[in-house]
Design a protein around this motif. Structure first.
Motif, short mmCIF file in Angstrom:
data_model
loop_
_atom_site.label_atom_id
_atom_site.label_comp_id
_atom_site.label_asym_id
_atom_site.label_seq_id
_atom_site.Cartn_x
_atom_site.Cartn_y
_atom_site.Cartn_z
N ALA A 155 0.79 -1.23 0.00
CA ALA A 155 0.00 0.00 0.00
C ALA A 155 0.83 1.28 0.00
O ALA A 155 0.35 2.32 -0.44
CB ALA A 155 -0.94 0.00 1.20
N ALA A 156 2.05 1.23 0.50
CA ALA A 156 2.78 2.48 0.73
C ALA A 156 3.49 3.02 -0.50
O ALA A 156 3.81 4.21 -0.58
CB ALA A 156 3.79 2.28 1.85
N MET B 214 -10.48 3.37 2.52
CA MET B 214 -10.42 1.95 2.87
C MET B 214 -10.62 1.12 1.61
O MET B 214 -11.56 1.36 0.84
CB MET B 214 -11.47 1.59 3.92
N GLN B 215 -9.71 0.20 1.41
CA GLN B 215 -9.73 -0.58 0.17
C GLN B 215 -9.73 -2.06 0.48
O GLN B 215 -9.11 -2.50 1.44
CB GLN B 215 -8.49 -0.23 -0.66
N ASN C 225 -15.09 3.15 0.11
CA ASN C 225 -15.83 4.33 0.59
C ASN C 225 -17.02 4.54 -0.33
O ASN C 225 -16.90 4.46 -1.55
CB ASN C 225 -14.95 5.58 0.53
N GLU C 226 -18.18 4.80 0.28
CA GLU C 226 -19.36 4.95 -0.57
C GLU C 226 -19.26 6.23 -1.42
O GLU C 226 -18.48 7.14 -1.10
CB GLU C 226 -20.64 4.91 0.27
N ILE C 227 -20.05 6.30 -2.48
CA ILE C 227 -19.83 7.35 -3.48
C ILE C 227 -20.47 8.69 -3.10
O ILE C 227 -19.95 9.75 -3.43
CB ILE C 227 -20.37 6.89 -4.87
N ALA C 228 -21.57 8.66 -2.35
CA ALA C 228 -22.29 9.91 -2.08
C ALA C 228 -21.50 10.87 -1.19
O ALA C 228 -21.34 12.05 -1.50
CB ALA C 228 -23.64 9.60 -1.44
N ASN D 201 -5.66 -0.82 3.65
CA ASN D 201 -5.71 -1.76 2.53
C ASN D 201 -5.93 -3.16 3.08
O ASN D 201 -5.07 -3.71 3.76
CB ASN D 201 -4.40 -1.70 1.72
N ILE D 202 -7.09 -3.71 2.81
CA ILE D 202 -7.42 -5.05 3.30
C ILE D 202 -7.16 -6.05 2.17
O ILE D 202 -7.72 -5.92 1.08
CB ILE D 202 -8.90 -5.12 3.75
N ILE D 203 -6.28 -6.99 2.44
CA ILE D 203 -5.96 -8.00 1.43
C ILE D 203 -6.65 -9.30 1.85
O ILE D 203 -6.44 -9.79 2.97
CB ILE D 203 -4.44 -8.18 1.32
#
Lengths: 173, 688
Positions: free
Chosen positions: B60-61, B127-128, B135-138, B177-179
């Protein structure tokens, strides 16, 4: 809060003791192959057919190097390996300094200053003492053997190393 | 002071043991190997668990995976083993152990993250999951609490610092980053379940299934979760003094599917996440009954990452995200009719092309471009506020470049990303990272500029139709770490964050009466924080021990109406200045481990009432201590891991305080909870 900061600084100071006791150990047969390759991919100012390798201090790499060279019968160059004293360091093309002889690195570098002699140390961070290549235990790369390369020290000695060595080196000053 | 001296003495004695590795002999013939081949040989050194942790490759970095200590960011890494041994049942349990991270209430029962003393929801933390931003779009917000399937997590990388130069306008303060586990990790079928209970009600009941395998170059995986949970078993009291029991009024029900396949350099991933919640608390007061509030995310990613030759790697990513965030459906009762139905259907289309290029032995270059189009469409006859239309679209294009330079003195990372948006103009985000290892010590100096891009609704809900500017931050960090022993690691970092044009949402308490609109605006006051984070980790055959402390202070930086605590100018609203986590995991027998943990949040300030001028009344909340205990086993029954735990042993009144001044009272958390975790693995037979 100030006390807390002081504690943190003290912790780091304490850990400096650990730094001194940080012992390394290598796979010496692997190191001997590395050394052989360093020699193969280094160019000396006067192309020499015979490369004399001198070992300062006691290290299993001496035996491993002798063993390796005895198997390299097809090579165009001839290699000799022997243990040497401080007085003999100017008579060889490569000096390998054992971990136990680390204290002599600076003196050897001074004695051979400017001479086309590739100085290799088993102890890391010896570039600042004049070493061309220093082995280290690369924790960031699956705990493999790594090596630091000082291009500056090589250049001062008229030695040029090719990409094979550069590609995998950790460059140091 | 005496205790501190003892601590130092402990460290002193713990570090004086020499940790030389045993000499290894080799019988294989290595003599014909080149340097390249030697460097690719597998190491024969048996690394300790701690060494494996601190040398994990971090993705991620920087665009190129680098070991933790060389990565140009302050990083926390949590592995699946650590998650299992901690007894965590939710991402909230994991993030509570991360320095600087704290949970706060937003509105409508949603709990999200603050970081380093700053409210970090709505685009400040990206957050991925496997590289796809969730992350939600609105509003670009995140929602926590019995939401994501943690049994499928292989590793979590948390960049505790800005990430906009890589990830754009959702990564102002941090990146998570969630793998997840893929076919090669699952190699069979896994069924897992979690059940928790307090004295009054259930806390969560989730069941998950995963299947996956790898055959040569092809791998596949699929996983699903279905469950139900609740936020709290306590009563919520709003600023007007009205209250209700959260039992049956604070549902947190996850359901979702993830699936993926990979063939050589090509991979396809799909994620469907339907997070159903119920809420009776609205922005300020409470409603007559709980209404459903749903968050739907459906994401697809096609990725091609190929090594074209020895020096060039190409990566192409195409992503689509469909979302229905904050879906508030149903017909509210007449008494709640001021709180209208909300139904937005949003799509985000993203394309990413980049190359990793090694032109010189000391240089790695990453050059690329990323573009995304966010489209939002209101349904059920609603319109966006500013444009008075039911559909809006915003395009963002961002070229980026990054260089990793290996010099003889330090390793350097220099990079920048330039975001050009049809919504807010442009944002240029450079970064500089300098790392240096000296023996067992490692040092990092980091500077980065970052930003929070206004999302669809923050653009449309600008107060008085003002066009919002991006919220800008510049962050400086310094980290010193030391590997004290093979099994002991200490890192300390300091940070300094300055944020300008902070995007704030302001609620006027009497807006339903006066018609004066709520809305977003850029704060005129520069805000920020500075502080320190410390992590001490000890991991050995007996288990592990972590000591984590974080501190922030507003110091000489500004505070505005959004995060001001009138009684304490050094602290921001809702967020504790000091946080301490002590967590251990000890092997009681070779098959059973015990994991106690302690989490202390320092004193906090929050809104508890409202005065005659519709201004919030602030109250001080004493420090909050939670103690947890988990006993687990991974070998007691073949292919089965099982464990039981007690969370919040002392039955502390956990609260999530709003971290911005918007008149929402603190939301209660769960009381003492007893829970069970079980996971059963059915391995597939190996291919002959």
């Amino acid at each position: 809060m100030r006390r807390f900061y002081i504690c943190i600084i003290l912790l780091f100071c304490c850990s400096a003791i650990a730094f001194d006791s940080y012992c390394q150990s290598f796979d010496y047969s692997e190191n001997s192959v590395y050394i052989f390759n360093f020699i193969r991919y280094t160019s000396w100012p006067n192309n020499q057919n015979t490369i004399k390798i001198g070992i300062v201090g006691i290290t299993p790499v001496e035996g491993a190097l002798k063993d390796l060279i005895s198997k390299k019968t097809n090579s165009n160059s001839t290699y000799t390996v022997r243990r040497i004293t401080m007085a003999e360091v100017r008579d060889v093309d490569v000096v390998v300094i054992a971990q136990s002889a680390t204290a002599k690195v600076k003196a050897i570098a001074d004695l051979t200053a400017g001479a086309p002699i590739l100085i290799i140390t088993e102890k890391e961070n010896m570039g600042r003492m004049g070493a061309c290549i220093s082995f280290f235990f690369d924790e960031d790369n699956d705990f493999k053997t790594g090596y630091q390369l000082s291009l500056r020290n090589c250049k001062l000695r008229g030695l040029s190393v090719n990409e094979q060595i550069l590609n995998n080196a950790e460059l140091i000053w | 002071m005496k205790n501190r001296i003892l601590l130092i003495v402990f460290f002193f004695f713990s570090v004086i043991n020499c940790f030389g590795q045993e000499a290894k002999s080799d019988t294989n013939d290595l003599t014909n190997l080149s340097i390249e081949e030697l460097s690719k040989m597998k190491s024969k050194y048996k690394a300790t668990d701690m060494e494996k942790t601190i040398t994990l490759a971090i993705e991620a970095a920087s665009h190129k995976p680098l070991p933790l200590r060389k990565s140009p960011s302050i990083i926390s890494v949590i592995t699946d083993e650590e998650i299992e041994r901690s007894g965590a049942t939710d991402l909230m349990d994991i993030f509570q152990m991360i320095p600087g991270m704290e949970f706060n209430v937003d509105v409508e029962g949603v709990v999200a993250l603050s970081f380093r003393g700053l409210w970090a929801n709505e685009g400040s933390i990206s957050m991925q999951i496997d590289g796809q931003e969730i992350n939600e779009i609105a509003y670009a917000s995140l929602q926590f609490g019995n939401h994501h399937q943690i049994s499928q997590i292989k590793k979590i990388e948390i960049i505790r610092g800005p990430g906009s130069s890589m990830y754009g306008g959702c990564a102002e303060y941090a990146v998570i980053n969630i793998i997840t586990k893929k076919g090669s990790d699952i190699k069979g079928m896994n069924v897992n379940a979690i059940a928790g209970q307090t004295a009054k009600t259930y806390t969560k009941q989730n069941i998950g299934v995963a299947v996956g395998n790898q055959h040569k170059d092809f791998s596949y995986h699929a996983a699903g979760i279905l469950g139900r949970g609740q936020r709290s078993d306590r009563d919520y009291r709003d600023v007007y003094g009205n209250s209700y029991s959260m039992i049956g009024n604070s549902d947190l029900d996850p359901s979702g599917i993830s699936a993926g396949m990979k063939y050589k350099s090509l991979s396809l991933n799909f994620l469907y996440d339907n997070y159903h919640t119920t809420a009776r608390d609205e922005t300020i007061g409470i409603m007559s009954k709980a209404y459903p509030l749903d968050f739907v995310n459906c994401m697809t990613q096609l990725k091609y990452a190929a090594q074209l030759n020895r020096k060039i790697q190409l990566q192409v990513r195409l992503e689509h995200k469909y979302a229905e965030p904050w879906r508030f459906k149903g017909m509210p009762d007449a008494v709640d009719s001021l709180y209208p139905t909300y139904h937005l259907k949003a799509n985000s289309y993203r394309a990413h092309v980049s190359t990793l290029f090694d032109p010189l032995y000391w240089l790695n270059l990453n050059i690329g471009i990323e573009s995304y189009l966010d489209n939002g469409r209101m349904v059920s006859g609603q319109q966006f506020r500013a444009d008075s239309t039911d559909q809006v679209s915003y395009l963002n294009v961002a070229p980026f470049v990054q260089g990793l330079l290996k010099t003889s003195v330090v390793n350097m990372t220099i990079g920048a990303r330039y975001d050009i948006s049809s919504a807010f103009g442009s944002a240029f985000n450079p970064r500089l990272g300098v790392t240096r290892r000296v023996g067992i010590f490692n040092f990092k100096f980091l500077y980065a500029s970052s930003f929070r891009a206004p999302a669809i609704e923050s653009i449309q809900q600008g107060m008085f139709k003002m066009r919002l500017k991006p919220q800008r931050s510049s962050t400086m960090e310094f980290e010193a770490s030391v590997k004290l022993r093979k099994d002991m690691y200490l890192s300390v970092n300091v940070f300094d964050i300055n944020t300008t044009d902070a995007i704030r949402y302001f609620v006027k308490a009497d807006s339903p009466i006066t018609g004066y609109p709520d809305g977003y605006r850029n704060s005129r006051v520069a805000i920020g924080s500075k502080g320190l984070e410390l992590e001490y980790k000890y991991k050995s055959d007996f288990g592990s021990f972590n000591f984590i402390y974080s501190h922030y202070s507003v110091g000489n930086k500004g505070v505005d109406r959004g995060n001001n605590v009138p009684a304490d100018r050094t602290q921001t609203l809702g967020i504790a200045k000091n946080k301490l986590t002590i967590a251990g995991s000890f092997n009681i027998t070779p098959k059973i481990f015990l994991s106690p943990s302690l989490n202390i949040l320092g004193r906090r300030w929050g809104t508890t009432g409202i005065d005659s001028n519709d201004r919030g009344v602030f109250s001080e909340f004493k420090s909050q201590t939670t103690i947890n205990l988990y006993a687990g086993s991974s070998l007691l029954v073949r292919n089965m891991t099982i464990g039981a735990g007690i969370r919040n042993i002392t039955n502390t009144d956990i609260i999530y305080i709003q971290a911005y001044n918007s008149l929402h009272a603190p939301l209660p958390g769960m009381g003492r909870e007893y829970y069970l975790k079980i996971s059963y693995q059915i391995p597939f037979k190996k291919q002959s």
